[in-house]
Design an enzyme around this catalytic site. Sequence first.
Site, short mmCIF file in Angstrom:
data_model
loop_
_atom_site.label_atom_id
_atom_site.label_comp_id
_atom_site.label_asym_id
_atom_site.label_seq_id
_atom_site.Cartn_x
_atom_site.Cartn_y
_atom_site.Cartn_z
N GLY A 54 53.04 -43.61 -53.02
CA GLY A 54 53.68 -42.45 -53.64
C GLY A 54 52.96 -41.19 -53.18
O GLY A 54 51.72 -41.16 -53.10
N ALA A 55 53.74 -40.14 -52.89
CA ALA A 55 53.20 -38.97 -52.18
C ALA A 55 51.95 -38.37 -52.83
O ALA A 55 50.92 -38.18 -52.16
CB ALA A 55 54.30 -37.91 -52.06
N ASP A 230 58.77 -37.08 -50.20
CA ASP A 230 57.51 -37.33 -49.49
C ASP A 230 57.15 -36.16 -48.59
O ASP A 230 55.99 -35.98 -48.24
CB ASP A 230 57.63 -38.62 -48.68
CG ASP A 230 57.73 -39.81 -49.62
OD1 ASP A 230 56.69 -40.34 -50.01
OD2 ASP A 230 58.86 -40.18 -50.00
N ASN A 240 62.49 -38.81 -48.02
CA ASN A 240 62.19 -39.61 -49.23
C ASN A 240 62.50 -41.07 -48.91
O ASN A 240 63.01 -41.40 -47.82
CB ASN A 240 62.98 -39.11 -50.43
CG ASN A 240 62.45 -39.66 -51.75
OD1 ASN A 240 61.25 -39.60 -52.00
ND2 ASN A 240 63.32 -40.22 -52.57
O1 MRU Z 1 56.48 -46.03 -49.61
P1 MRU Z 1 56.07 -45.46 -50.93
O2 MRU Z 1 56.12 -46.39 -52.08
O3 MRU Z 1 54.76 -44.72 -50.85
O4 MRU Z 1 57.23 -44.43 -51.20
C1 MRU Z 1 57.04 -43.15 -51.48
C2 MRU Z 1 57.70 -42.88 -52.73
O5 MRU Z 1 57.14 -43.15 -53.77
C3 MRU Z 1 59.05 -42.37 -52.74
O6 MRU Z 1 59.61 -42.05 -51.56
C4 MRU Z 1 59.23 -41.36 -53.83
O7 MRU Z 1 60.57 -41.25 -54.11
C5 MRU Z 1 58.67 -40.02 -53.48
S1 MRU Z 1 56.95 -39.95 -53.51
C6 MRU Z 1 56.65 -39.56 -55.12
#
Ligand code: MRU
Length: 343
Positions: A54-55, A230, A240
């Site tokens: 998650g970002a 992201d 995203n």
């Molecule tokens: O691959 P991940 O689990 O790190 O994915 C990123 C995300 O959590 C999503 O794209 C999310 O919608 C945005 S980041 C808060």
Amino acid sequence: MKINNTPYRTVWFDAGNNVVSMIDQVKLPFEFAVVELKDYKATAEAIRNMTVRGAGAIGATAGFAMAQAFQSLKGTKELQLAKDFIEATRPTAVNLFYATNKVFEAGMAGVEQAVVMAQQIADEDAEGCRMIGVNGNKLVAANSRILTHCNAGWLAFVDYGSALSPIYAAKASGKEPFVYVDETRPRGQGARLTAFELFHNEVEHRIIADNAAAFYMSKGEIDMVITGADRITANGDVANKIGTLEKAIVAKEFGIPFYVAAPFSTFDFATASGDMITIEERHEDELLYHEGLDANKQLTSIRMASPGSKGLNPAFDVTPAQYITAFITEKGIIKPEELATYQ
Ligand code: MRU
């Protein structure tokens, strides 16, 4: 956020012992465990293997990893190599680079400054997400039915989350939101993590197959969509989780507002448009195998695709700004065409 009445952040740093701790998201929702990482390489590996993801959470972790490097290494060359090592873990979420750059710059003045900056980035992430909840709650009507994709809750940040923060704020103010949770193949961040969060916060929700969202939109059963991001480029394009683009196109077709919730650390004004974003390609096994509990409640992986076939597994897609109603940020609600005034 609280788990069994104990308040937790997703990731935290014990600078005195140079240890980064985080909730192990690979084990969730079946087991709640905290892992301790004793050097920057171990912390970077936790980003790569998605123990933390998650970002915002990636950003805070990368900042802490950079601070760990400052506390254990000497010499600009070694530190630059450590920075490169941390940045090579995942390419798409800009928060990672935001954090490594800020901690590296601060660390040039001294190790203590690197540690202070890393903690500041984590604290700002939590406070920014709290404000996203305050601002986003103004858009949520009582009993709203909201679709979300992937996990952009508190697990994806240091606390509160981005897309889920307005939902938690709406719940706290008595609006009783209902959430459609896209399962989010292939890693299942919706079915595993968003559902886990909403369940523990007593928010009414149902998990739906990724390809069911258009059905509910066509029936008039979704009032708004809120996703995370992201990376958001200068023109308002949004990278995203894979599958976001098709939700945005369908939402526009049915006249459903499509909001993207993100703190300013996710905005990348140095990149002009979404076609310039590097999209992470992940291993095909994430797609070809499915993970879950077996009859003995052990986490296990089973092949669910035809043996011999190979897969393609892009982790993100880019939604053009034309599909986005507005961004929900800590500074307020911003339309894509208004972004230029913030650059
Ligand atoms: O691959 P991940 O689990 O790190 O994915 C990123 C995300 O959590 C999503 O794209 C999310 O919608 C945005 S980041 C808060």
